[in-house]
Design an enzyme around this catalytic site. Structure first.
Site, PDB file in Angstrom:
ATOM      1  N   CYS A   1       0.772  -1.365   0.014  1.00 22.57           N
ATOM      2  CA  CYS A   1       0.041   0.029  -0.001  1.00 22.57           C
ATOM      3  C   CYS A   1       0.928   1.306  -0.117  1.00 22.57           C
ATOM      4  O   CYS A   1       2.053   1.298  -0.137  1.00 22.57           O
ATOM      5  CB  CYS A   1      -1.005  -0.115   1.209  1.00 22.57           C
ATOM      6  SG  CYS A   1      -2.255  -1.440   0.699  1.00 22.57           S
ATOM      7  N   ASP A   2       0.166   2.427   0.051  1.00 22.11           N
ATOM      8  CA  ASP A   2       0.699   3.699  -0.358  1.00 22.11           C
ATOM      9  C   ASP A   2       2.013   3.993  -0.027  1.00 22.11           C
ATOM     10  O   ASP A   2       2.873   4.536  -0.883  1.00 22.11           O
ATOM     11  CB  ASP A   2      -0.174   5.015   0.081  1.00 22.11           C
ATOM     12  CG  ASP A   2      -1.782   4.443  -0.479  1.00 22.11           C
ATOM     13  OD1 ASP A   2      -1.969   3.446  -1.074  1.00 22.11           O
ATOM     14  OD2 ASP A   2      -2.498   5.567  -0.456  1.00 22.11           O
ATOM     15  N   LYS A   3       2.270   3.978   1.449  1.00 16.88           N
ATOM     16  CA  LYS A   3       3.796   4.562   1.609  1.00 16.88           C
ATOM     17  C   LYS A   3       4.727   3.516   1.839  1.00 16.88           C
ATOM     18  O   LYS A   3       5.967   3.711   1.890  1.00 16.88           O
ATOM     19  CB  LYS A   3       3.564   5.386   3.200  1.00 16.88           C
ATOM     20  CG  LYS A   3       2.559   6.316   3.447  1.00 16.88           C
ATOM     21  CD  LYS A   3       2.520   7.325   2.106  1.00 16.88           C
ATOM     22  CE  LYS A   3       1.398   8.091   1.994  1.00 16.88           C
ATOM     23  NZ  LYS A   3      -0.081   7.337   1.786  1.00 16.88           N
TER      24      LYS A   3
ATOM     25  N   CYS B   1      -6.557  -1.520  -2.897  1.00 14.96           N
ATOM     26  CA  CYS B   1      -7.848  -1.209  -3.678  1.00 14.96           C
ATOM     27  C   CYS B   1      -7.743  -0.972  -5.254  1.00 14.96           C
ATOM     28  O   CYS B   1      -6.761  -0.467  -5.649  1.00 14.96           O
ATOM     29  CB  CYS B   1      -8.230   0.247  -3.007  1.00 14.96           C
ATOM     30  SG  CYS B   1      -8.713  -0.101  -1.210  1.00 14.96           S
TER      31      CYS B   1
ATOM     32  N   GLU C   1      -4.817  13.336   3.128  1.00 18.12           N
ATOM     33  CA  GLU C   1      -5.423  13.220   2.127  1.00 18.12           C
ATOM     34  C   GLU C   1      -6.758  13.696   1.969  1.00 18.12           C
ATOM     35  O   GLU C   1      -7.872  13.156   2.940  1.00 18.12           O
ATOM     36  CB  GLU C   1      -5.588  11.692   1.507  1.00 18.12           C
ATOM     37  CG  GLU C   1      -4.119  11.254   1.170  1.00 18.12           C
ATOM     38  CD  GLU C   1      -4.334   9.789   0.343  1.00 18.12           C
ATOM     39  OE1 GLU C   1      -5.167   9.081   0.731  1.00 18.12           O
ATOM     40  OE2 GLU C   1      -3.249   9.418  -0.117  1.00 18.12           O
TER      41      GLU C   1
ATOM     42  N   SER D   1      -6.241  11.496  -2.265  1.00 15.73           N
ATOM     43  CA  SER D   1      -5.995  10.280  -2.788  1.00 15.73           C
ATOM     44  C   SER D   1      -5.946   9.784  -4.098  1.00 15.73           C
ATOM     45  O   SER D   1      -6.417  10.610  -4.934  1.00 15.73           O
ATOM     46  CB  SER D   1      -7.211   9.503  -1.938  1.00 15.73           C
ATOM     47  OG  SER D   1      -7.687   8.094  -2.706  1.00 15.73           O
TER      48      SER D   1
HETATM   49  C1  LIG Z   1      -7.077   4.525   0.118  1.00 16.69           C
HETATM   50  C2  LIG Z   1      -6.428   4.971  -1.012  1.00 16.69           C
HETATM   51  C3  LIG Z   1      -7.407   4.503  -2.363  1.00 16.69           C
HETATM   52  O1  LIG Z   1      -5.424   4.102  -0.941  1.00 16.69           O
HETATM   53  C4  LIG Z   1      -5.870   6.416  -1.112  1.00 16.69           C
HETATM   54  O2  LIG Z   1      -5.198   6.630   0.235  1.00 16.69           O
HETATM   55  C5  LIG Z   1      -5.053   6.558  -2.185  1.00 16.69           C
HETATM   56  O3  LIG Z   1      -4.054   7.204  -2.018  1.00 16.69           O
HETATM   57  O4  LIG Z   1      -5.172   5.880  -3.396  1.00 16.69           O
HETATM   58 MG   LIG Z   2      -3.245   7.318  -0.154  1.00 15.70          MG
END
Ligand SMILES: CC(C)(O)[C@@H](O)C(=O)O
Ligand SMILES: [Mg+2]
Length: 553
Positions: A119-121, A191, A442, A468
């Protein structure tokens, strides 16, 4: 072998005794020690399967003659942290992940590393760490979530957040909202749209740090386990050939990453993370350069939130390499660059054809001649601000309207749900920047509230916070300098006219220089007094968003 410094010679008998305490045999200790950085935990849906990926990587490393040793990286679920104080702790983990991985890898003198983010980070944090540590390294992520289904249509987190706005506006009832809640996120994985995690897992392939499929093979496909085994085997090849991250992440590789970003329609967060990763490689990415690349790069994909397609479809269409092959037809890439396969990008691209022109538009039939992201400049953002223009409604590309100013995300949400925001308005959310937030939250809840209430074709939003990857609409973020640093955004008042011209890359606060000078004298900067703990330290160290919000070192 880096680990020799820790394990070879009579004087290192104590260190070896501790390796034996781990249950390692003499044979295992003699082999290259490969650190497996697992971002597994039980709170992030994108990371709950990383134990399986880790096991597969270990097998691959052992099959190829290395000794795999797992250590962890922390991880935040941005979706769960969204819309409350917790989101202040999201971006800051990028640097915590980079720092803590550097500390672990160097303290234990690993010979090579396999990074397992999702995920993101974790993706940018571990790429930063890889560049810093610079021992042979490969990435394999956990993979994207499958799309959910509502009323026979595919759905994802952007629609879920927008359903909240639709409920608030009375467009759907509580039963429907519950249906979204129960059906939007059906599997483990990051996601399912081209959100921040998937953007960076795809860009990892482009940078040359992950094998083909790293960004797109769904988390629940068995192929991902095979990919993880191959990554484990391949890191041993990188070790033998002594190919290191900074041999791969060159200036040309970053050019390719920005180019692919524009074609794929990646998250605006890439405008923070790519400069931050490049910085660790001693390379500067100036946001002005992004506009130059974007001007030449057609946008080929409209994945969620720009359109109703999902990463599983990008994967079936041929994945990231098929997109790169389209770009290569126009000579937009440096294909002679080295990659983690031990081969050049040109060699890797052979055979990866575009299997679905609906999902990956052919280069001569793009969605637009220019790329997914634009950087705007003007008196409101002298150092720039960013927008995902591929997800902006046509009628909002050029817009002028009165400002509706809020000093926090919470105030803005109250105002939007309370119908204070009217058609034509430009919502300004400030004091949410890297230092001012702190943590640069975000703004997915406010942007989704606007979209879900059906106002996205009439209302723009500007912030010194960020978005996001699931945000759509005329949502303009990363305004630099930020409010707390005395940026112009701190001096906007309700009713001031703001002119946005995305095609011409401008953003203008239509207030005279004299009036602004007066306001600078009269309007105080709002400094938060109650910031404690790590955020207090972070706020002191963090740089501006246009510099990647890097921690000054
Ligand atoms: C929750 C998400 C979709 O991960 C969002 O934080 C993003 O930056 O895309
Ligand atoms: Mg994010």
């Amino acid at each position: 072998m880096s680990s020799k410094a820790m394990k070879e010679g009579f004087d290192k008998a104590p260190q070896r005794s501790l390796l034996h305490a781990l249950g390692l045999t003499n044979e295992e200790i003699e082999k290259p020690l490969v650190g497996i950085v697992s971002s597994y935990n039980e709170i992030v849906p994108g990371h709950m399967n990383l134990d399986k990926i880790t096991e597969a990587v270990k097998m691959g490393v052992a099959m190829a003659g290395g000794t795999p040793i797992v250590f962890p990286a922390i991880a935040v679920c941005d979706g769960i942290a969204m819309g409350h104080a917790g989101m202040r702790y999201s971006l800051v983990t990028r640097d915590l992940i980079a720092d803590s991985t550097e500390a672990m890898a160097l303290a234990h003198a690993f010979d090579a590393l396999v990074m397992i983010p999702n995920c993101d980070k974790n993706v940018p944090g571990l790429l930063m760490a890889a560049a810093r540590i610079n021992v042979p390294t490969i990435f394999v992520s956990g993979g994207p979530m499958l799309a959910g289904r509502i009323d026979g249509h595919k759905t994802s987190l952007s629609s879920m957040f927008e359903a909240v706005g639709a409920y608030q506006a009375g467009k759907i009832d509580g039963k429907k909202l519950k249906e979204y809640e129960l059906n939007t996120c059906p599997t483990c994985g990051s996601c399912s749209g081209m959100y921040t995690a998937n953007s960076h897992n795809c860009l990892t392939e482009v940078l040359g740090m992950g094998l083909a499929g790293n960004g797109t093979i769904p988390a629940v496909y068995s192929k991902r386990i095979e990919l993880a085994k191959h990554a484990g085997m391949q890191v041993m090849e990188l070790y033998r050939q002594n190919i290191r991250p900074r041999d791969i992440m060159t200036k040309e590789a970053f050019h390719n990453a920005v180019t692919a970003d524009m074609a794929l329609g990646c998250s605006t967060n890439s405008m923070l993370h790519l400069p931050a990763i490049a910085n660790e490689c001693g390379i500067e990415i100036d946001l002005k350069k992004v506009n130059e690349i974007s001007a030449k790069t057609p946008n080929l994909c409209h994945l969620a939130p720009a359109g109703p397609t999902y990463i599983e479809e990008l994967d079936a269409a041929g994945g990231v390499y098929a997109v790169l092959n389209e770009l290569d037809k126009k000579g937009l890439l440096y294909t002679d660059v080295m990659t983690c396969t031990g081969k050049t990008l040109k060699e890797n691209l052979v055979g990866h054809i575009n299997k679905n022109p609906e999902v990956i538009r052919p280069i001569d039939k793009p969605y637009s001649q220019t790329g997914g992201i634009a950087v705007l400049y003007g008196n409101l953002a002298p150092d720039g601000c960013v927008v995902k223009r591929s997800a902006v409604a046509e009628e909002m590309l050029v817009h002028e309207g009165p400002a509706k100013v809020y000093n926090s995300e919470e105030e803005a949400i109250k105002g939007i749900f309370g119908k204070e925001v009217k058609a034509g308005d430009v919502v300004v959310i400030r004091y949410e920047g890297p230092a001012g937030g702190p943590g640069m939250r975000e703004m997915l809840s406010p942007t989704s509230a606007i979209a879900g209430m059906g106002l996205d074709k009439e209302v723009a939003l500007i912030t010194d916070g960020r978005f996001s990857g699931a945000t759509r609409g005329a949502s303009i973020g990363h305004v630099s300098p930020e409010a707390v640093s005395g940026g112009t955004i701190a001096y906007v008042k309700d009713g001031d006219l703001i002119a946005i011209d995305i095609p011409n890359h401008t953003i203008t606060l239509k207030v005279s220089e004299e009036e602004l000078a007066k306001r600078r004298e009269e309007m105080p900067i709002l400094k938060k007094e109650n910031v404690t703990g790590y955020l207090k330290r972070y706020a002191k160290l963090v740089s501006s968003a246009d510099k990647g919000a890097i921690i000054n070192r």
